[in-house]
Design an enzyme around this catalytic site. Structure first.
Site, mmCIF file in Angstrom:
data_model
loop_
_atom_site.group_PDB
_atom_site.id
_atom_site.type_symbol
_atom_site.label_atom_id
_atom_site.label_comp_id
_atom_site.label_asym_id
_atom_site.label_seq_id
_atom_site.Cartn_x
_atom_site.Cartn_y
_atom_site.Cartn_z
ATOM 1 N N ARG A 45 0.848 -1.182 0.000
ATOM 2 C CA ARG A 45 0.000 0.000 0.000
ATOM 3 C C ARG A 45 0.888 1.237 0.000
ATOM 4 O O ARG A 45 1.639 1.464 0.940
ATOM 5 C CB ARG A 45 -0.913 0.000 1.228
ATOM 6 C CG ARG A 45 -1.875 1.186 1.254
ATOM 7 C CD ARG A 45 -3.045 0.950 2.185
ATOM 8 N NE ARG A 45 -2.681 1.018 3.581
ATOM 9 C CZ ARG A 45 -3.547 0.858 4.587
ATOM 10 N NH1 ARG A 45 -4.812 0.583 4.339
ATOM 11 N NH2 ARG A 45 -3.153 0.940 5.833
ATOM 12 N N SER A 114 -12.524 -3.921 0.578
ATOM 13 C CA SER A 114 -12.757 -3.450 1.946
ATOM 14 C C SER A 114 -14.240 -3.223 2.186
ATOM 15 O O SER A 114 -14.936 -2.663 1.341
ATOM 16 C CB SER A 114 -12.014 -2.129 2.189
ATOM 17 O OG SER A 114 -10.637 -2.340 2.198
ATOM 18 N N LYS A 143 -5.037 4.564 9.577
ATOM 19 C CA LYS A 143 -5.893 5.068 8.518
ATOM 20 C C LYS A 143 -6.694 6.231 9.085
ATOM 21 O O LYS A 143 -7.434 6.077 10.053
ATOM 22 C CB LYS A 143 -6.829 3.949 8.047
ATOM 23 C CG LYS A 143 -7.060 3.951 6.561
ATOM 24 C CD LYS A 143 -7.588 2.592 6.073
ATOM 25 C CE LYS A 143 -7.926 2.635 4.591
ATOM 26 N NZ LYS A 143 -9.268 3.092 4.316
#
Lengths: 215, 215
Positions: A45, A114, A143
């Site tokens: 990521r 997700s 996040k």
């Protein structure tokens, strides 16, 4: 590509990378150690990196992981996944639709999505998705745009509603790993716990022991 | 896909989109009017949009442009280009390498590369690129991370060093369009001039007249 993907085996412990958290030792050293300790899957990521170094990093990880039989997933960027020959792509609700990801990736690729609520899961049941990332299970600092935590009750509720593999992410630690698995997760995904660990191999090993109920 | 790409014809006047500048009338209305006025190519550039609406917007533009025989290029995102069936991709120096873009896109696709200096052009001559975007020719307010302007002298210098089509971008207006073409550009690319125009069709028409030397 990893020869044959066994979802339940390969999705067990995801390392989701965060290069900043990996620090000076670098992302490859953390990945190598985490896999040695028991991580079964790596999701690259990179939200801030330019595309050219992103592709280079993805290729380096693919070269590292392929001989180990560990699948590499790319977060969000299907083109980077195609360029580096990744085993799959993980997308969020605002990323490319799973139907498009599936169509663009080679047959046999992993597509993860997700899910932040039961409603999102129900909407996704007709989409060509291999597993759901349940996010976030607990509060998380990694996040910043995360939805409200699902909690163990949320994991149980979604577990009762789908046959698809569930990978739990968000605030997973040694103290709650066994409980999240008992609530019905098929696997766990962690960022900080492995990227920030002084010894990522040892951290992965301890997490696997807690997940697997082994001494 | 547009049936047969004629680079010199299709690259003549690029509209590079900026949805914010298009305002309330919307990007599709601006694109339609600009093409009616003489834009020969549209490059969809969305730096802030989530991927899912980006793909939807790209598909809408493709549906609008295909019957008109006007190619659609996607800035940066090869996966979005693949998902919407775009005619090509335009990348910058920090985006995916042209070799990777070429390999991922269908045969016959257009691959454009931004060039900010003669040195970058020389380095790119071996890459599978169809045209160079010379950027920026003049000072521009649209791109905040732009390199120093090349000026007309820079266009002339690079023109003398490559056979590839050159599309000039950055600060192009009615007052300098003819001079940039005379300096050796094969085409011009504009953002503000068309996206902000009260009448994008008329603006495109005037620009084409200045470029083409027609009354």
């Amino acid at each position: 590509m990893v020869e044959r993907i066994d979802l339940h085996k390969h999705l067990r412990l995801h390392l989701v990378t965060d290069s900043a958290l990996c620090g000076a030792r670098g992302i490859e050293a953390v990945v190598e150690a985490a896999v040695r300790g028991g991580a079964t899957c790596v999701q690259l990521r990179e939200k801030a990196l330019d595309r050219r170094p992103f592709v280079e990093r993805a290729r380096a990880l693919k070269a590292l992981l392929a001989p180990l039989g560990v699948p590499l997933l790319i977060n969000d960027r299907v083109d980077v996944a195609l360029a580096c020959g990744a085993d799959g792509v993980h997308v969020g609700q605002r990323d490319m639709a799973p139907e498009d990801v599936r169509r663009l990736m080679p047959p046999g690729s992993i597509v993860g999505l997700s899910i932040e609520s039961a409603a999102q899961m129900i909407a996704a049941e007709r989409a060509p998705v291999d597993y759901y990332g349940l996010s976030p299970v607990f509060d998380t600092s990694t996040k910043t745009d995360a939805a409200p935590p699902l909690g163990l009750a949320g994991v149980r509720r979604i577990r009762a509603m789908t046959m698809r593999p569930l990978v739990a992410i968000g605030g997973i630690g040694f103290e709650n790993a066994a409980a999240v698995m008992a609530a019905g997760a098929d696997g766990l995904a962690v960022v900080s716990l492995l990227c920030k660990a002084a010894d990522p191999a040892d951290a992965a090993r301890r997490l696997r022991q807690l997940m697997d109920g082994t001494p």
